[in-house]
Design a protein around this motif. Structure first.
Motif, PDB file in Angstrom:
ATOM      1  N   LYS A 146      34.935  -5.860  -1.435  1.00  0.00           N
ATOM      2  CA  LYS A 146      33.546  -5.528  -1.121  1.00  0.00           C
ATOM      3  C   LYS A 146      32.735  -6.816  -1.001  1.00  0.00           C
ATOM      4  O   LYS A 146      33.076  -7.835  -1.595  1.00  0.00           O
ATOM      5  CB  LYS A 146      32.945  -4.630  -2.209  1.00  0.00           C
ATOM      6  N   LYS A 147      31.656  -6.757  -0.229  1.00  0.00           N
ATOM      7  CA  LYS A 147      30.788  -7.916  -0.054  1.00  0.00           C
ATOM      8  C   LYS A 147      29.331  -7.523  -0.304  1.00  0.00           C
ATOM      9  O   LYS A 147      28.926  -6.391  -0.043  1.00  0.00           O
ATOM     10  CB  LYS A 147      30.944  -8.510   1.348  1.00  0.00           C
ATOM     11  N   ARG A 149      29.641 -10.192 -10.995  1.00  0.00           N
ATOM     12  CA  ARG A 149      30.447  -9.155 -10.349  1.00  0.00           C
ATOM     13  C   ARG A 149      31.929  -9.409 -10.617  1.00  0.00           C
ATOM     14  O   ARG A 149      32.393 -10.556 -10.633  1.00  0.00           O
ATOM     15  CB  ARG A 149      30.196  -9.129  -8.846  1.00  0.00           C
ATOM     16  N   ILE A 150      32.693  -8.329 -10.805  1.00  0.00           N
ATOM     17  CA  ILE A 150      34.122  -8.439 -11.098  1.00  0.00           C
ATOM     18  C   ILE A 150      34.861  -8.953  -9.864  1.00  0.00           C
ATOM     19  O   ILE A 150      34.717  -8.406  -8.777  1.00  0.00           O
ATOM     20  CB  ILE A 150      34.688  -7.074 -11.521  1.00  0.00           C
ATOM     21  N   GLY A 151      35.637 -10.017 -10.052  1.00  0.00           N
ATOM     22  CA  GLY A 151      36.398 -10.591  -8.952  1.00  0.00           C
ATOM     23  C   GLY A 151      35.694 -11.737  -8.256  1.00  0.00           C
ATOM     24  O   GLY A 151      36.270 -12.368  -7.379  1.00  0.00           O
ATOM     25  N   CYS A 152      34.448 -12.020  -8.617  1.00  0.00           N
ATOM     26  CA  CYS A 152      33.709 -13.123  -7.972  1.00  0.00           C
ATOM     27  C   CYS A 152      33.658 -14.336  -8.898  1.00  0.00           C
ATOM     28  O   CYS A 152      34.362 -15.303  -8.718  1.00  0.00           O
ATOM     29  CB  CYS A 152      32.301 -12.661  -7.594  1.00  0.00           C
ATOM     30  N   ASN A 153      32.791 -14.278  -9.925  1.00  0.00           N
ATOM     31  CA  ASN A 153      32.691 -15.333 -10.940  1.00  0.00           C
ATOM     32  C   ASN A 153      32.254 -16.679 -10.352  1.00  0.00           C
ATOM     33  O   ASN A 153      32.528 -17.733 -10.903  1.00  0.00           O
ATOM     34  CB  ASN A 153      34.030 -15.501 -11.667  1.00  0.00           C
ATOM     35  N   GLY A 172      26.382 -10.833   1.687  1.00  0.00           N
ATOM     36  CA  GLY A 172      27.766 -11.063   2.083  1.00  0.00           C
ATOM     37  C   GLY A 172      28.367 -12.308   1.482  1.00  0.00           C
ATOM     38  O   GLY A 172      29.553 -12.589   1.708  1.00  0.00           O
ATOM     39  N   SER A 173      27.596 -13.079   0.714  1.00  0.00           N
ATOM     40  CA  SER A 173      28.128 -14.303   0.105  1.00  0.00           C
ATOM     41  C   SER A 173      29.006 -14.013  -1.101  1.00  0.00           C
ATOM     42  O   SER A 173      29.783 -14.857  -1.521  1.00  0.00           O
ATOM     43  CB  SER A 173      26.976 -15.223  -0.309  1.00  0.00           C
ATOM     44  N   CYS A 174      28.908 -12.806  -1.655  1.00  0.00           N
ATOM     45  CA  CYS A 174      29.694 -12.422  -2.828  1.00  0.00           C
ATOM     46  C   CYS A 174      30.817 -11.485  -2.409  1.00  0.00           C
ATOM     47  O   CYS A 174      30.600 -10.505  -1.690  1.00  0.00           O
ATOM     48  CB  CYS A 174      28.810 -11.745  -3.869  1.00  0.00           C
ATOM     49  N   GLN A 175      32.034 -11.783  -2.847  1.00  0.00           N
ATOM     50  CA  GLN A 175      33.207 -10.952  -2.572  1.00  0.00           C
ATOM     51  C   GLN A 175      33.745 -10.461  -3.906  1.00  0.00           C
ATOM     52  O   GLN A 175      34.148 -11.258  -4.750  1.00  0.00           O
ATOM     53  CB  GLN A 175      34.274 -11.756  -1.825  1.00  0.00           C
ATOM     54  N   PHE A 176      33.757  -9.141  -4.108  1.00  0.00           N
ATOM     55  CA  PHE A 176      34.023  -8.611  -5.448  1.00  0.00           C
ATOM     56  C   PHE A 176      34.782  -7.288  -5.371  1.00  0.00           C
ATOM     57  O   PHE A 176      35.033  -6.746  -4.304  1.00  0.00           O
ATOM     58  CB  PHE A 176      32.709  -8.419  -6.203  1.00  0.00           C
ATOM     59  N   HIS A 177      35.133  -6.767  -6.574  1.00  0.00           N
ATOM     60  CA  HIS A 177      35.777  -5.462  -6.716  1.00  0.00           C
ATOM     61  C   HIS A 177      34.835  -4.518  -7.462  1.00  0.00           C
ATOM     62  O   HIS A 177      33.942  -4.959  -8.192  1.00  0.00           O
ATOM     63  CB  HIS A 177      37.089  -5.566  -7.498  1.00  0.00           C
ATOM     64  N   ALA A 178      35.078  -3.220  -7.313  1.00  0.00           N
ATOM     65  CA  ALA A 178      34.241  -2.226  -7.981  1.00  0.00           C
ATOM     66  C   ALA A 178      34.620  -2.082  -9.454  1.00  0.00           C
ATOM     67  O   ALA A 178      33.856  -2.449 -10.346  1.00  0.00           O
ATOM     68  CB  ALA A 178      34.337  -0.878  -7.269  1.00  0.00           C
ATOM     69  N   SER A 179      35.805  -1.577  -9.744  1.00  0.00           N
ATOM     70  CA  SER A 179      36.217  -1.386 -11.134  1.00  0.00           C
ATOM     71  C   SER A 179      37.741  -1.340 -11.210  1.00  0.00           C
ATOM     72  O   SER A 179      38.401  -0.911 -10.268  1.00  0.00           O
ATOM     73  CB  SER A 179      35.625  -0.095 -11.707  1.00  0.00           C
TER      74      SER A 179
END
Length: 225
Positions: free
Chosen positions: A65-66, A13-17, A28-35
């Motif tokens: 986003k989570k 996911r973009i922003g997580c890595n 909810g463990s992943c925090q990311f962006h859409a695009s």
């Protein structure tokens, strides 16, 4: 080939890595962006409207986003083209006629409908004295002393070099441990790329997969290359 439940995987996911396992992947463990969205040198996340001119600072904006980590690459939605805004204009003849019939304009007062300005206000603006330059100068405080940071050579750190982002320990760091882009990142006319290796692509996910062109030391400093 099946992947074990304890095998560490990298989230796409973009922003997580982040690295995760199937056993430790709660909602909810992943925090990311859409695009992302790029326009005239500005980088913006379409999901939360956070923006930055600097690409490194842009990637460091926390995800809005989570959800759960995933190894599937996201499908980036292309932003809809912005429609031009047509500003209605009135003819000079019609505008002059309405100003002549407006009581406020005839008396020289400000009128929001016709954009006139009282003559007295213009005179006051022209006659406003300029403040002496010496009064604007303030005494600068001495810079705070630089704090020395003691780093444990066994402590895991995240490399801040562009294109790396790997976790490392200082005891394992050496002059060829890091693969990175010295940069800067270039965004122009729908193309994304790196000036250091002169590689440019159209899609953001392709840009993130451009292999680094330089080797060096890992660095956890915010002023990393």
């Amino acid at each position: 080939m099946e992947v074990g439940s304890a095998t560490k995987l990298r989230c796409q996911r973009i922003g997580c890595n982040a690295m995760f396992t199937h056993d430790d992947n709660s909602d909810g463990s992943c925090q990311f962006h859409a695009s992302p969205f790029f326009h005239d040198g500005m980088k913006e996340w379409s999901c939360c409207k956070q923006r930055s001119h600097d690409f490194t600072l842009f990637l460091e904006i926390p995800g809005c986003k989570k959800g759960k980590h995933t190894t599937e690459k996201p499908v980036l939605a292309k932003p809809a083209p912005r429609q031009p805004i047509t500003v209605p204009t009135s003819s000079p003849v019609a505008n002059a006629a309405t100003k002549d019939s407006c009581s406020r304009c005839r008396q020289g007062f400000f009128c929001s409908d016709h954009g006139s300005q009282p003559k007295e206000q213009i005179r006051q603006g022209l006659n406003t004295p300029v403040q002496a330059q010496g009064e604007e100068i303030q005494t600068l405080a001495p810079p705070p002393p630089i704090k020395k940071v003691v780093i444990d050579i066994n402590q895991p750190q995240v490399c801040k070099n562009k294109g790396c982002g790997k976790t490392f320990k200082e005891r394992d760091n050496h002059e060829a441990a890091c693969s990175y882009h010295p940069g800067p990142a270039v965004f122009h006319d729908r193309l994304r790329g790196w000036k250091c290796c002169d590689v440019h692509v159209k899609e953001f996910d392709e840009f993130m997969e451009i292999p680094p062109c330089t080797k060096g030391w890992h660095s956890s400093s915010d002023q990393a290359v």
